[in-house]
Write a protein that holds these residues in place. Sequence first.
Motif, mmCIF file in Angstrom:
data_model
loop_
_atom_site.group_PDB
_atom_site.id
_atom_site.type_symbol
_atom_site.label_atom_id
_atom_site.label_comp_id
_atom_site.label_asym_id
_atom_site.label_seq_id
_atom_site.Cartn_x
_atom_site.Cartn_y
_atom_site.Cartn_z
ATOM 1 N N ALA A 105 0.848 -1.208 -0.296
ATOM 2 C CA ALA A 105 0.111 0.145 -0.004
ATOM 3 C C ALA A 105 1.260 0.987 -0.114
ATOM 4 C CB ALA A 105 -0.849 -0.061 1.207
ATOM 5 N N PRO A 106 0.427 2.065 -0.119
ATOM 6 C CA PRO A 106 1.590 3.542 -0.639
ATOM 7 C C PRO A 106 1.590 4.065 0.699
ATOM 8 C CG PRO A 106 -0.653 3.555 -1.193
ATOM 9 C CD PRO A 106 -0.837 2.625 -1.423
ATOM 10 N N GLN A 107 2.311 4.325 0.365
ATOM 11 C CA GLN A 107 2.481 5.469 2.392
ATOM 12 C C GLN A 107 1.980 7.035 2.005
ATOM 13 O OE1 GLN A 107 3.826 3.657 4.745
ATOM 14 N NE2 GLN A 107 4.540 2.524 3.695
ATOM 15 N N ILE A 108 1.458 6.979 2.626
ATOM 16 C CA ILE A 108 0.761 7.641 2.849
ATOM 17 C C ILE A 108 1.090 8.954 3.821
ATOM 18 C CG2 ILE A 108 -1.948 9.489 3.029
ATOM 19 C CD1 ILE A 108 -2.929 6.868 1.280
ATOM 20 N N GLU A 109 1.644 9.756 3.579
ATOM 21 C CA GLU A 109 1.954 11.530 4.838
ATOM 22 C C GLU A 109 0.407 11.645 4.907
ATOM 23 O OE1 GLU A 109 4.369 15.301 5.411
ATOM 24 O OE2 GLU A 109 4.074 14.423 3.422
ATOM 25 N N VAL A 110 0.566 11.706 6.236
ATOM 26 C CA VAL A 110 -1.261 12.904 7.145
ATOM 27 C C VAL A 110 -0.633 13.343 7.918
ATOM 28 C CG1 VAL A 110 -2.725 12.308 9.034
ATOM 29 C CG2 VAL A 110 -2.199 10.036 7.932
ATOM 30 N N GLN A 111 -0.993 15.316 7.674
ATOM 31 C CA GLN A 111 -0.940 15.664 8.432
ATOM 32 C C GLN A 111 -2.576 16.786 8.629
ATOM 33 O OE1 GLN A 111 0.627 19.310 6.351
ATOM 34 N NE2 GLN A 111 2.003 17.754 5.733
ATOM 35 N N ARG A 112 -2.337 16.777 10.426
ATOM 36 C CA ARG A 112 -3.252 17.425 11.507
ATOM 37 C C ARG A 112 -3.188 18.669 11.508
ATOM 38 N NH1 ARG A 112 -5.995 13.193 12.577
ATOM 39 N NH2 ARG A 112 -4.528 10.694 12.803
ATOM 40 N N ILE A 113 -4.236 19.987 11.335
ATOM 41 C CA ILE A 113 -4.019 21.190 11.781
ATOM 42 C C ILE A 113 -5.398 21.352 12.453
ATOM 43 C CG2 ILE A 113 -5.345 23.531 10.716
ATOM 44 C CD1 ILE A 113 -4.002 22.003 8.000
ATOM 45 N N ALA A 114 -5.331 21.560 14.272
ATOM 46 C CA ALA A 114 -6.063 21.944 14.610
ATOM 47 C C ALA A 114 -6.762 22.515 14.908
ATOM 48 C CB ALA A 114 -4.992 21.984 16.085
ATOM 49 N N ALA A 115 -8.225 22.632 14.930
ATOM 50 C CA ALA A 115 -9.311 23.465 15.015
ATOM 51 C C ALA A 115 -10.732 23.116 15.463
ATOM 52 C CB ALA A 115 -9.289 23.433 13.325
ATOM 53 N N GLY A 116 -11.231 23.606 15.603
ATOM 54 C CA GLY A 116 -12.448 23.834 15.985
ATOM 55 C C GLY A 116 -13.186 23.510 15.010
ATOM 56 N N PRO A 117 -15.141 22.578 14.937
ATOM 57 C CA PRO A 117 -15.574 22.285 13.742
ATOM 58 C C PRO A 117 -16.048 24.173 13.010
ATOM 59 C CG PRO A 117 -16.515 20.816 15.904
ATOM 60 C CD PRO A 117 -15.418 22.357 16.703
ATOM 61 N N GLU A 118 -16.327 24.741 14.057
ATOM 62 C CA GLU A 118 -17.222 25.761 12.895
ATOM 63 C C GLU A 118 -15.303 27.009 11.745
ATOM 64 O OE1 GLU A 118 -16.418 25.670 16.498
ATOM 65 O OE2 GLU A 118 -19.104 25.266 17.239
ATOM 66 N N ALA A 119 -14.633 26.244 13.008
ATOM 67 C CA ALA A 119 -13.107 27.162 12.212
ATOM 68 C C ALA A 119 -12.301 26.058 10.775
ATOM 69 C CB ALA A 119 -12.271 27.889 13.680
ATOM 70 N N ALA A 120 -12.627 24.619 11.449
ATOM 71 C CA ALA A 120 -12.129 24.088 10.471
ATOM 72 C C ALA A 120 -12.240 24.301 8.890
ATOM 73 C CB ALA A 120 -12.415 22.785 11.001
ATOM 74 N N LEU A 121 -13.144 24.481 8.622
ATOM 75 C CA LEU A 121 -13.780 24.663 6.815
ATOM 76 C C LEU A 121 -12.352 25.967 6.765
ATOM 77 C CD1 LEU A 121 -15.295 24.014 4.695
ATOM 78 C CD2 LEU A 121 -16.832 25.959 5.502
ATOM 79 N N ASP A 122 -12.538 27.104 7.873
ATOM 80 C CA ASP A 122 -11.886 28.557 7.351
ATOM 81 C C ASP A 122 -10.469 27.680 7.050
ATOM 82 O OD1 ASP A 122 -13.995 30.157 7.012
ATOM 83 O OD2 ASP A 122 -13.792 30.204 9.600
ATOM 84 N N ARG A 123 -9.753 26.460 8.143
ATOM 85 C CA ARG A 123 -8.430 27.042 7.936
ATOM 86 C C ARG A 123 -7.635 25.691 7.246
ATOM 87 N NH1 ARG A 123 -5.323 27.204 12.959
ATOM 88 N NH2 ARG A 123 -3.378 26.599 11.456
ATOM 89 N N ALA A 124 -8.645 24.744 6.554
ATOM 90 C CA ALA A 124 -8.502 24.041 5.394
ATOM 91 C C ALA A 124 -8.527 24.595 4.417
ATOM 92 C CB ALA A 124 -10.108 23.580 4.880
ATOM 93 N N ASP A 125 -9.066 26.150 4.420
ATOM 94 C CA ASP A 125 -9.141 26.952 2.786
ATOM 95 C C ASP A 125 -7.780 27.642 3.038
ATOM 96 O OD1 ASP A 125 -11.326 26.495 1.490
ATOM 97 O OD2 ASP A 125 -12.577 27.616 2.851
ATOM 98 N N GLU A 126 -7.401 27.980 3.766
ATOM 99 C CA GLU A 126 -6.136 28.217 4.208
ATOM 100 C C GLU A 126 -4.818 27.408 3.422
ATOM 101 O OE1 GLU A 126 -5.676 30.118 7.780
ATOM 102 O OE2 GLU A 126 -7.454 31.460 7.249
ATOM 103 N N PHE A 127 -5.111 26.096 4.016
ATOM 104 C CA PHE A 127 -4.159 25.673 3.831
ATOM 105 C C PHE A 127 -4.161 24.798 2.214
ATOM 106 C CE2 PHE A 127 -2.499 20.896 2.833
ATOM 107 C CZ PHE A 127 -1.281 20.847 3.486
ATOM 108 N N LEU A 128 -5.464 25.148 1.739
ATOM 109 C CA LEU A 128 -5.135 24.694 -0.150
ATOM 110 C C LEU A 128 -4.351 25.847 -0.890
ATOM 111 C CD1 LEU A 128 -6.409 23.425 -2.550
ATOM 112 C CD2 LEU A 128 -8.276 24.502 -1.703
ATOM 113 N N ASP A 129 -4.902 27.117 0.066
ATOM 114 C CA ASP A 129 -4.279 27.928 -0.827
ATOM 115 C C ASP A 129 -2.940 28.420 -0.831
ATOM 116 O OD1 ASP A 129 -6.761 29.154 -1.891
ATOM 117 O OD2 ASP A 129 -6.760 30.860 0.226
ATOM 118 N N GLU A 130 -1.963 27.560 0.278
ATOM 119 C CA GLU A 130 -0.607 27.496 0.175
ATOM 120 C C GLU A 130 -0.310 26.352 -0.742
ATOM 121 O OE1 GLU A 130 0.004 26.955 4.518
ATOM 122 O OE2 GLU A 130 -0.496 28.875 4.869
#
Length: 224
Positions: A105-130
Amino acid sequence: MAAPLPAVPQQRVSSGRCATPSGVPPDSAEELEIHKTAPGPLVPSNDETDTTARTSPSLSPVAPTLSSPNAPRPVPRPGPPVRRPDAGPARIVPKPGPAPRRPAAPQIEVQRIAAGPEAALDRADEFLDELLDAGRAPGQVLVLTTGGRHPWQQHEESFGAERYWAQLDEAQDVFYADVTGCRPVRREVVILVLNGGAPAVVERAEATARDHATSLLVVCGGAR
């Protein structure tokens, strides 16, 4: 001239029988005549027996011939097996080797960004832009949500389901979907947004997102 022999006087027997010159009694001469009698029709004489023995061929057992119905027939001996002209050399069946190993199985790198349910969507957009600024192609990114749908997903679904899923097949832009309703597709980068939803969905969300990723899995949210 020689003198003539004197005549021998004949002797007479009173009984009227002639005497034998050998001096055998008359009774014995009759017995000789009686024994030498003619043989009967079923008894061969001594002379005939001797003549038959000298002239008759000896009878010997005759070996049975093939023409005799009761004679045993010789059984032919089996010859060497006849090889067909079209028969080639004997085929050697190779032994089965070990079963091929399944690719790891391919080795998948896992990264975690701590955030609450209300802020999780904004943090995901920021990471996507980067990620896009770093040179990642938009068609290699898949964004999955556990609670409310992403605003871009709502926008694309407004053009109809057919147009929405066609973007997934085209793989030209970032695709947004619900973690429980996404079709089986794999992308290099998967961003999982834990923005609420049922506890059972959130519990299985990471394992489901891992099945869609081939290189990198980013989990946004999960902080209490």
